[in-house]
Design an enzyme around this catalytic site. Sequence first.
Site, PDB file in Angstrom:
ATOM      1  N   LYS A  52      52.065  40.155  40.321  1.00 58.04           N
ATOM      2  CA  LYS A  52      50.719  39.144  40.276  1.00 58.04           C
ATOM      3  C   LYS A  52      51.228  38.010  39.788  1.00 58.04           C
ATOM      4  O   LYS A  52      50.706  37.046  40.412  1.00 58.04           O
ATOM      5  CB  LYS A  52      49.943  40.145  39.213  1.00 58.04           C
ATOM      6  CG  LYS A  52      49.088  41.189  40.032  1.00 58.04           C
ATOM      7  CD  LYS A  52      48.281  41.942  38.873  1.00 58.04           C
ATOM      8  CE  LYS A  52      47.769  43.331  39.430  1.00 58.04           C
ATOM      9  NZ  LYS A  52      47.188  44.173  38.525  1.00 58.04           N
ATOM     10  N   GLN A  96      45.841  44.845  32.187  1.00 58.61           N
ATOM     11  CA  GLN A  96      46.555  45.609  33.218  1.00 58.61           C
ATOM     12  C   GLN A  96      45.972  47.132  32.756  1.00 58.61           C
ATOM     13  O   GLN A  96      46.295  47.268  31.294  1.00 58.61           O
ATOM     14  CB  GLN A  96      47.936  45.480  33.106  1.00 58.61           C
ATOM     15  CG  GLN A  96      48.840  46.501  33.897  1.00 58.61           C
ATOM     16  CD  GLN A  96      48.446  46.343  35.331  1.00 58.61           C
ATOM     17  OE1 GLN A  96      48.222  45.180  35.874  1.00 58.61           O
ATOM     18  NE2 GLN A  96      48.151  47.660  36.125  1.00 58.61           N
ATOM     19  N   ASP A 119      38.787  41.070  37.873  1.00 55.84           N
ATOM     20  CA  ASP A 119      38.958  42.307  38.315  1.00 55.84           C
ATOM     21  C   ASP A 119      37.346  42.759  38.899  1.00 55.84           C
ATOM     22  O   ASP A 119      37.124  43.526  39.549  1.00 55.84           O
ATOM     23  CB  ASP A 119      39.279  43.299  37.191  1.00 55.84           C
ATOM     24  CG  ASP A 119      40.653  43.716  37.476  1.00 55.84           C
ATOM     25  OD1 ASP A 119      41.217  43.395  38.607  1.00 55.84           O
ATOM     26  OD2 ASP A 119      41.348  43.892  36.328  1.00 55.84           O
TER      27      ASP A 119
END
Length: 314
Positions: A52, A96, A119
């Site tokens: 990422k 994460q 997200d």
Amino acid sequence: MTDVIDGDAVAAQVREDLTGAVQTLEEAGVTPRLATVLMNDKQASETYISMKQRDCEELGIAAEDVRIDPEAPADELFDTLAELNAREDVHGILVQDPTPDHVSDERVLSAVDPAKDVDGFHPENVGKLVGGNPRFKPCTPHGVQKLLAHQGVDPDGKEVVVVGRSNIVGKPLANLLVQKADGGNATVTVCHSHTDDLAAHTRRADVVVAACGVPELVDGDMLSEGTVVVDVGINRVDADTDEQSSSSSQNSSSSGDTEKGYELVGDVDYDSAKAKASAITPVPGGVGPMTRAMLLYNTLKAASEQTGVDVTLP
Ligand code: NAD
């Protein structure tokens, strides 16, 4: 002839299409910035974070790699998130998965400012999605929607069977596909671990999306001729013993590596499904790269909305 849907190529196109947005923001004096927060020491999470970070840097998004000791008290994470929420130069925040057991998942989801929740998992953003007005479409479901569009598969009026009802894939994808909107208007069935006779559902589907974390669960016998098959699954299969485990990670496009003792397989039995499908996504190289590309998309959307700089998103 079955089309193999090339997620790497579609993701590369999405990234290319996002360069204009980065440029527009830069010209307005805004450097889009994503903070990734890692509070575990799992190798897979480490890999995903570094991918990422690299994706961001390649596109011109600043990436901040925040690490918290997995043994630290939960408040260390929540204090860090509060600081990131307050910073004007940070537009996107991603925690994460997984966080340690002593950290409440529920509290983590609510601790990220919904405007920075790239997200799309904050309860406010989930509500917006269900209400038909998504702020951030969760990355994997959004990636699946883009792949279908790229393949020329319009879900409108089609029977779509989603295998899996998780909060990060199955449920948000079902919500996107039933919306009265472009890329939606499907008739969606969500199957799960308590579904009686899964094959009866998948056999009558025009599109099957497998997101159950069970290696190669959906095989050709469970499909009708001409089905479009999207395999979200990423499972590490032990190359030596055939022992299988589902990765809890959110994305990957790395190749299976038998030298490391494992290879990656999806939730679909690729060869038998391909023999029936009109189109199918491979693992790796299908949905995984799309998940990563849609994170970049959401970060730029967040930066645009927070700064008031209009950008064009693909
Ligand atoms: P999860 O474990 O949270 O949920 C799995 C779901 O599948 C559950 O809702 C469960 O009810 C259902 N299920 C389990 N066994 C089943 C069965 N036998 N029949 C029908 N349904 C069954 O998993 P998740 O986080 O949604 O991830 C699913 C898969 O997708 C995993 O392999 C994961 O690694 C992968 N994944 C990939 C990406 C990507 O970017 N490609 C992103 C997220 C997850």
